[in-house]
Motif scaffolding. Structure first.
Motif, PDB file in Angstrom:
ATOM      1  N   MET A  79       0.829  -1.201   0.000  1.00  0.00           N
ATOM      2  CA  MET A  79       0.000   0.000   0.000  1.00  0.00           C
ATOM      3  C   MET A  79       0.865   1.254   0.000  1.00  0.00           C
ATOM      4  SD  MET A  79      -3.373   0.563   2.212  1.00  0.00           S
ATOM      5  CE  MET A  79      -4.220   2.113   2.393  1.00  0.00           C
ATOM      6  N   PHE A  81       0.554   5.216   0.873  1.00  0.00           N
ATOM      7  CA  PHE A  81      -0.355   6.089   1.607  1.00  0.00           C
ATOM      8  C   PHE A  81      -0.284   7.516   1.098  1.00  0.00           C
ATOM      9  CE2 PHE A  81       0.395   2.545   4.393  1.00  0.00           C
ATOM     10  CZ  PHE A  81      -0.824   2.346   5.015  1.00  0.00           C
ATOM     11  N   GLN A  82      -1.370   8.229   1.369  1.00  0.00           N
ATOM     12  CA  GLN A  82      -1.443   9.639   0.984  1.00  0.00           C
ATOM     13  C   GLN A  82      -0.320  10.450   1.620  1.00  0.00           C
ATOM     14  OE1 GLN A  82      -5.180  11.385   1.991  1.00  0.00           O
ATOM     15  NE2 GLN A  82      -4.561  13.430   1.395  1.00  0.00           N
ATOM     16  N   SER A  83      -0.033  10.165   2.890  1.00  0.00           N
ATOM     17  CA  SER A  83       0.994  10.930   3.593  1.00  0.00           C
ATOM     18  C   SER A  83       2.371  10.269   3.464  1.00  0.00           C
ATOM     19  CB  SER A  83       0.626  11.032   5.067  1.00  0.00           C
ATOM     20  OG  SER A  83       0.603   9.735   5.628  1.00  0.00           O
ATOM     21  N   ALA A  85       3.845   7.997   4.631  1.00  0.00           N
ATOM     22  CA  ALA A  85       4.079   7.092   5.762  1.00  0.00           C
ATOM     23  C   ALA A  85       5.469   6.474   5.718  1.00  0.00           C
ATOM     24  CB  ALA A  85       3.007   5.997   5.824  1.00  0.00           C
ATOM     25  N   LEU A  86       6.457   7.283   5.367  1.00  0.00           N
ATOM     26  CA  LEU A  86       7.842   6.786   5.432  1.00  0.00           C
ATOM     27  C   LEU A  86       8.282   6.795   6.890  1.00  0.00           C
ATOM     28  CD1 LEU A  86       9.437   8.685   2.434  1.00  0.00           C
ATOM     29  CD2 LEU A  86       8.431   6.416   2.496  1.00  0.00           C
ATOM     30  N   TYR A  87       9.144   5.842   7.236  1.00  0.00           N
ATOM     31  CA  TYR A  87       9.658   5.821   8.606  1.00  0.00           C
ATOM     32  C   TYR A  87      10.704   6.928   8.718  1.00  0.00           C
ATOM     33  CZ  TYR A  87       7.617   1.256   7.809  1.00  0.00           C
ATOM     34  OH  TYR A  87       6.761   0.260   7.448  1.00  0.00           O
ATOM     35  N   PRO A  88      10.416   7.983   9.490  1.00  0.00           N
ATOM     36  CA  PRO A  88      11.258   9.180   9.418  1.00  0.00           C
ATOM     37  C   PRO A  88      12.675   8.981   9.932  1.00  0.00           C
ATOM     38  CG  PRO A  88       9.454   9.455  11.010  1.00  0.00           C
ATOM     39  CD  PRO A  88       9.261   8.133  10.369  1.00  0.00           C
ATOM     40  N   HIS A  89      12.881   7.957  10.756  1.00  0.00           N
ATOM     41  CA  HIS A  89      14.209   7.790  11.340  1.00  0.00           C
ATOM     42  C   HIS A  89      15.063   6.815  10.538  1.00  0.00           C
ATOM     43  CE1 HIS A  89      11.564   4.678  12.694  1.00  0.00           C
ATOM     44  NE2 HIS A  89      12.567   3.967  13.169  1.00  0.00           N
ATOM     45  N   MET A  90      14.553   6.355   9.390  1.00  0.00           N
ATOM     46  CA  MET A  90      15.324   5.401   8.592  1.00  0.00           C
ATOM     47  C   MET A  90      15.701   6.050   7.253  1.00  0.00           C
ATOM     48  SD  MET A  90      13.237   1.871   8.970  1.00  0.00           S
ATOM     49  CE  MET A  90      12.560   1.311  10.518  1.00  0.00           C
ATOM     50  N   ASN A  95      14.120   2.205   4.655  1.00  0.00           N
ATOM     51  CA  ASN A  95      12.676   2.251   4.443  1.00  0.00           C
ATOM     52  C   ASN A  95      12.235   1.173   3.462  1.00  0.00           C
ATOM     53  OD1 ASN A  95      10.622   4.362   5.449  1.00  0.00           O
ATOM     54  ND2 ASN A  95      12.529   5.509   5.361  1.00  0.00           N
ATOM     55  N   PHE A  98      12.743  -2.438   4.809  1.00  0.00           N
ATOM     56  CA  PHE A  98      12.106  -2.781   6.090  1.00  0.00           C
ATOM     57  C   PHE A  98      11.299  -4.080   6.038  1.00  0.00           C
ATOM     58  CE2 PHE A  98       8.716  -2.324   9.293  1.00  0.00           C
ATOM     59  CZ  PHE A  98       9.492  -2.171  10.420  1.00  0.00           C
ATOM     60  N   SER A  99      10.446  -4.199   5.029  1.00  0.00           N
ATOM     61  CA  SER A  99       9.568  -5.378   4.995  1.00  0.00           C
ATOM     62  C   SER A  99      10.380  -6.661   4.828  1.00  0.00           C
ATOM     63  CB  SER A  99       8.555  -5.244   3.864  1.00  0.00           C
ATOM     64  OG  SER A  99       9.225  -5.192   2.628  1.00  0.00           O
ATOM     65  N   ARG A 146       9.025   1.287  -1.806  1.00  0.00           N
ATOM     66  CA  ARG A 146       8.839   0.391  -0.677  1.00  0.00           C
ATOM     67  C   ARG A 146       7.789  -0.671  -1.023  1.00  0.00           C
ATOM     68  NH1 ARG A 146       7.433   3.293   4.858  1.00  0.00           N
ATOM     69  NH2 ARG A 146       5.432   3.449   3.825  1.00  0.00           N
ATOM     70  N   ARG A 150       8.328  -5.192  -2.043  1.00  0.00           N
ATOM     71  CA  ARG A 150       7.570  -6.314  -1.474  1.00  0.00           C
ATOM     72  C   ARG A 150       7.101  -7.277  -2.558  1.00  0.00           C
ATOM     73  NH1 ARG A 150       3.119  -5.896   1.940  1.00  0.00           N
ATOM     74  NH2 ARG A 150       4.020  -7.809   2.737  1.00  0.00           N
TER      75      ARG A 150
ATOM     76  N   GLU B 277      -0.679   6.165   9.942  1.00  0.00           N
ATOM     77  CA  GLU B 277      -0.262   5.473   8.725  1.00  0.00           C
ATOM     78  C   GLU B 277       1.093   4.781   8.873  1.00  0.00           C
ATOM     79  OE1 GLU B 277      -1.030   8.991   7.028  1.00  0.00           O
ATOM     80  OE2 GLU B 277      -2.891   8.410   6.040  1.00  0.00           O
ATOM     81  N   LEU B 278       1.937   5.320   9.771  1.00  0.00           N
ATOM     82  CA  LEU B 278       3.227   4.657  10.001  1.00  0.00           C
ATOM     83  C   LEU B 278       3.012   3.243  10.518  1.00  0.00           C
ATOM     84  CD1 LEU B 278       5.637   7.202  11.672  1.00  0.00           C
ATOM     85  CD2 LEU B 278       5.670   6.284   9.369  1.00  0.00           C
ATOM     86  N   ASP B 285       3.840  -4.127   6.040  1.00  0.00           N
ATOM     87  CA  ASP B 285       5.186  -4.643   5.799  1.00  0.00           C
ATOM     88  C   ASP B 285       5.467  -5.912   6.596  1.00  0.00           C
ATOM     89  OD1 ASP B 285       5.983  -2.901   3.901  1.00  0.00           O
ATOM     90  OD2 ASP B 285       7.047  -1.540   5.237  1.00  0.00           O
TER      91      ASP B 285
END
Lengths: 370, 388
Positions: A79, A81-83, A85-90, A95, A98-99, A146, A150, B277-278, B285
Motif C-alpha cells: 500500500m 499512503f497519501q501521507s 508514511a515513510l519511517y522518518p528515522h530510517m 525504508n 524494512f519489509s 517500498r 515487497r 499510517e506509520l 510490511d
C-alpha cells in the motif's frame, strides 16, 4: 496473477454503515480506480482490501482464497499512503528494505531488490538520505519503491498524489502509469477523488457514492454512457447539464420535450416510459453554436469565463440565472455578454435518465456496463 | 491608519520587551542564589564568616588580637631590651594596616609607625607582621605584650571544603547512594511505561479506555496518602521472605510506582500523536506489534523518553520524603537530601560545609538539565504542538 473478488462486502462502525454490500470482480493485471466524493467509503473499501479494516460481513478473496481473516502482510498486497508514511528515522534504503528485514530474508537478496526498485524509480543516489531531506515527489517515489520491493500481487494506492503540487502531480501520475505498464501482471487499485487521475490511469473506474457502487466501467464508457445522474454529473468538468423533460414518444428513438424545445434522442425507451418525467442531459463540451435555424437551446448569454483555449458560456435558457446552461466553446469564438445565442448538440451526445435517475441505457441488459 | 499600525507595532514591541524582562527577571532570581552557593563553597571558611560572597573578590578587613613573644625572647641591644618577631604564624597571608595595644583603640597607630607606649617602651609593627618591641627596662612576665591589629586578608579560594564534605562528612557516600537510587528509579518506569503507552495508544483491547481513565485518575492521587499503606505491605512482604524492608529494591519499586502514571500519560499522548499510517504501513510490511514498537515507535519517541527521564531523574534526585520512608538512615543508605538535612542539624553554623554540600547536590540536576534541555522543552510541548 491475482484476481480479486468482493462479495456483498459490508463495513459498519457500530450502527453507522459505511459500505452497504459491495460486489466487485477485479481481474488480474487490471488498473482499477475507486472514485467518489468525500465520505463515499472509497478509502474504507481500500483499507478493507488491505486488511487494515475488518470487514463486518461478506467475502473478500484474492486468487480465489478467502482472506477476510488473513493479516495484511500475508495478503500479498502493498500500500502507498497519501501521507507517504515513510519511517522518518530510517534512510531511504532502510525504508525500502524494512519489509524484507522483518521477513528475515538474506542480505544479498534484500540489497538486490532494493537496488532494483531504486533503479526503476531513479532513487539510487538518494538511498542514504533520510526522508526529511527529500522533496514531496521523491518521498512519494520512495513510498512506491517500498511497495515494489515487497513484490506484491496487488498494489493499493490511497490518494497518493493529493499531497503534491499541481506540476508534480502530473509528473508522478505519468510515472505511475509507466510503472503499471512495466508490471502488466500486477493488479493495481487506486483511490482518488480527482477525476482526471481516474480518467487517465484507470482500466476501469468504480464510482462510489455513500457506500454503494454507482457504476463500474472503462473511463470512456462512464463518460459516454453514464449509468445514472450521479455518474453523469461526477465524471466530466464542468458537470453535465441536466434539464427536466418529458417523454413524448417511447421507442428505439425517443422523442422528448424539454425546456428548450423538442428533441429526438437515439436511445431506446420502453413503452412504459411514455409520458413520464425524465431528466435530459447534455455535456457542456458537446454543445456548439448552432449553424442553421434549428437549435436545441436558445438563450441570453449571462456570463463568460474565458480560459484561453476554451470559454465557459453561461446561458440563461429561461430557468433563471441560478440554473444556467453551461456550454464549453472554443476560446476563439466571439461571444458577447447579453447577446442571444443558439446552441446545438449531436443527437448521439444526448443523455436521458428516468425518474429514478438511472440512464435508459441501463434498461437494456446488453448495454449495461460490463 | 498609519497611527493605528504604529501603535500596534509599539504594543507588540512592548509585549516583547515584557517577555524579555520577565525572562531576565527569572534568570536573575535563579542564577544569583546558585552563584552564591558556588562562590561560598569555594571560599575559605573564615572569610565566609567575615564577609558575604558578593565581597569575596575583594580583600576583607578584620580586627584581630595577638600576642608578642614572651619576655624570654628578649635581647639586649645598645642598652635597650628588644623583642623581635612576626605576629603572624604564617607570614605573608595578610597585611596589617593598623595596630594598637588597647582593646578600646585597636587601630590607634598606622602600620610601620613607632608607637610610644610610655615608660620608654616603644612598639613598631610593620605591614608584613614583623615587629620590634623595645624597652629601657628588662621585660618581665611569662606572657608577651597583647597587640591588636587590623589586617586585610586577600581573597582566598580553595577546594578544601569539597575535600572535607566529600570524604569526611559523608557527602561522597551519599552521592553514590543517591545515584544508586536515582538511575534504576528512572530507567525502570521508562521501560514499563513505554510498553504500556504503546499498548494504550495503538493496540485495541477491551477496557482500554477505562484503563486510561484510571491512569489519569492516579495522576492526582497524593503520594503521602499511599506512603504508610505501602510501607505496611513492604514490611509484610519483607517478613514473608525474611529480608529487610528498607532496601534499594524497595525504593526503586516505590519510585517506579509513583512515577508510572505520569510516565504512561506523557508517553501515551506522545505516541498517540504519531501518524497512524506509520503503524499501518509497518503492519502491511509484516511487522508485529512488538516489532512496530521496537523499530518504529521507540526510536521516534526518543524526545519524549528523554524528557520523561529528566522529569523522573530530577524528582527522584530531589526527593526526601520517599527516601526517608523506604530507605534506612545508615551511612550506606542515606541519600543526599537526607544527608543535607542531617548536616543542617549537626553543622548548622558551618556555612562552608552547607554550601559545599548543597552545591554537590545540585551539580547533577544542573548537568542533566543543561545537557538535555532541548528535550525538556519538547517534552513540555508534547501533545500540544503537532510533531513537537
Amino acid at each position: 496473477m491475482a484476481d480479486l473478488t468482493l462479495r456483498n462486502v459490508k463495513k459498519a462502525y457500530g450502527s453507522l454503515n459505511i459500505l452497504h454490500g459491495i460486489d466487485l470482480d477485479i481481474e488480474s493485471g487490471e488498473f482499477i480506480v475507486f472514485v467518489g466524493p468525500s465520505g463515499c467509503g472509497k478509502s474504507t473499501l481500500l483499507r478493507s482490501i488491505a486488511g487494515l479494516e475488518e470487514i463486518t460481513s461478506g467475502d473478500l478473496s484474492i486468487d480465489g482464497e478467502r482472506v477476510n481473516d488473513v493479516p495484511p502482510s500475508k495478503r500479498g498486497i502493498a500500500m502507498v499512503f497519501q501521507s507517504y508514511a515513510l519511517y522518518p528515522h530510517m534512510t531511504v534504503y532502510d525504508n525500502m528494505a524494512f519489509s524484507m528485514k522483518i521477513a528475515k530474508e538474506n542480505k544479498a537478496e534484500i540489497d538486490k531488490r532494493v537496488k532494483q526498485a531504486a533503479e526503476i524509480l531513479q532513487l539510487t543516489k538518494y538511498l542514504d538520505r533520510l526522508p526529511k531531506a527529500m522533496s514531496g515527489g521523491q518521498r512519494q517515489r520512495v513510498a512506491i519503491g517500498r511497495a515494489i520491493v515487497r513484490n506484491p500481487k496487488v498494489f493499493l494506492f490511497d490518494e497518493p498524489l493529493s499531497n503534491l503540487d499541481a506540476a508534480l502531480r502530473v509528473a508522478t501520475r505519468i510515472e505511475i502509469a509507466k510503472l503499471k505498464e512495466s508490471m502488466p501482471n500486477t493488479t493495481m487499485i487506486y483511490v482518488t477523488h480527482d477525476q482526471v487521475e481516474a480518467m487517465t490511469l484507470a482500466d476501469r473506474i468504480v464510482v462510489l457514492k455513500e457506500g454503494r457502487i454507482e457504476q463500474v466501467g472503462s473511463p470512456m464508457e462512464l463518460y459516454k454512457r453514464p449509468g445514472n445522474l450521479f455518474v453523469a454529473q461526477f465524471i466530466g468538468s464542468p458537470a453535465m447539464n441536466i434539464l427536466p423533460g418529458k417523454v413524448d414518444k417511447a421507442g428505439s428513438n425517443t422523442a422528448i420535450t424539454h425546456i428548450g424545445g423538442k428533441a429526438s434522442v437515439p436511445i431506446a425507451t420502453p413503452a412504459s416510459a411514455q409520458g413520464t418525467e425524465i431528466s435530459f442531459g447534455v455535456r457542456p463540451e458537446d454543445l456548439y453554436v448552432a449553424k442553421g435555424k434549428d437549435s436545441l437551446f436558445e438563450g441570453k448569454v449571462d456570463y463568460i469565463e474565458q480560459l484561453g483555449e476554451v470559454q465557459l458560456v453561461y446561458v440563461d435558457i429561461g430557468r433563471g440565472i441560478e440554473l444556467p446552461l453551461i456550454a464549453k466553446l472554443p476560446g476563439n469564438v466571439p461571444i458577447e455578454r447579453g447577446a442571444t445565442m443558439k446552441l446545438d448538440a449531436s443527437a448521439e451526445d444526448l443523455h436521458i435518465f428516468d425518474a429514478n435517475g438511472s440512464s435508459f441505457l441501463q434498461h437494456k441488459p446488453e448495454a449495461k456496463a460490463a | 491608519m498609519a497611527q493605528a499600525s504604529g501603535s500596534s507595532a509599539g504594543k507588540s514591541s512592548f509585549g516583547r520587551w515584557g517577555v524579555h524582562l520577565a525572562v531576565l527577571f527569572f534568570v536573575v532570581i535563579w542564577t544569583i542564589p546558585t552563584l552564591g552557593i558556588l562562590v561560598s563553597s569555594l571560599r575559605d571558611k573564615d572569610q565566609i564568616i567575615a564577609s558575604g560572597w558578593w565581597n569575596s573578590f575583594f580583600s576583607s578587613s578584620q580586627t584581630q588580637a595577638g600576642r608578642l613573644a614572651p619576655a624570654s625572647a628578649q635581647q639586649e641591644k645598645d642598652g635597650k631590651f628588644v623583642i623581635e618577631g612576626n605576629i603572624f604564624e604564617t607570614p605573608g597571608a595578610s597585611q596589617i594596616s593598623a595596630f594598637g595595644t588597647r582593646a578600646q583603640q585597636p587601630t590607634a597607630y598606622e602600620a610601620g609607625s613607632v608607637a610610644d607606649l610610655g615608660d620608654g617602651e616603644t612598639l613598631q609593627v610593620n605591614a608584613d607582621g614583623t615587629y620590634v618591641h623595645t624597652s629601657a627596662k628588662a621585660f618581665e612576665g611569662e606572657r608577651g605584650q597583647r597587640v591588636y591589629y587590623a589586617s586585610t586578608v586577600p581573597p582566598r579560594f580553595t577546594t578544601e571544603n569539597y575535600q572535607t564534605v566529600l570524604f569526611s562528612e559523608g557527602i561522597g557516600r551519599s552521592f553514590l547512594n543517591s545515584l544508586t537510587v536515582t538511575i534504576p528509579a528512572t530507567v525502570i518506569p521508562i521501560m514499563i511505561a513505554a510498553f504500556a503507552a504503546y499498548a494504550l495508544a495503538w493496540m485495541r483491547f477491551p477496557g482500554r479506555a477505562l484503563l486510561i481513565a484510571v491512569i489519569i485518575g492516579l495522576l492526582v492521587v497524593p503520594l503521602q496518602m499511599a506512603l504508610i499503606p505501602l510501607l505496611e505491605i513492604y514490611n509484610g512482604v519483607g517478613n514473608l521472605f525474611g529480608v529487610p524492608s528498607k532496601t534499594y529494591l524497595g525504593i526503586w519499586l516505590a519510585h517506579t510506582g509513583f512515577g508510572l502514571p505520569f510516565a504512561i500519560y506523557l508517553l501515551r499522548s506522545y505516541m498517540a500523536g504519531l501518524p497512524r499510517e506509520l503503524m499501518e504501513s509497518a503492519r502491511i510490511d509484516g511487522a508485529s506489534d512488538f516489532e512496530i514498537f521496537m523499530k518504529i515507535v521507540l526510536p521516534l519517541s526518543f524526545p519524549v523518553l528523554a524528557s520523561f527521564a529528566i522529569f523522573q531523574f530530577l524528582w527522584v534526585w530531589n526527593d526526601l520524603l520517599v527516601a526517608m520512608v523506604f530507605l534506612g538512615s545508615g551511612n550506606d543508605q542515606l541519600v543526599l537530601t537526607g544527608r543535607l538535612n542531617a548536616l543542617l542539624g549537626s553543622r548548622g553554623g558551618d556555612w562552608e560545609i552547607l554550601t559545599t554540600s548543597a552545591f554537590v547536590t545540585i551539580i547533577v540536576p544542573l548537568i542533566v538539565f543543561f545537557s538535555l534541555q532541548r528535550y525538556f522543552v519538547r517534552g513540555l510541548l508534547a501533545g500540544s504542538v503537532k510533531g513537537g
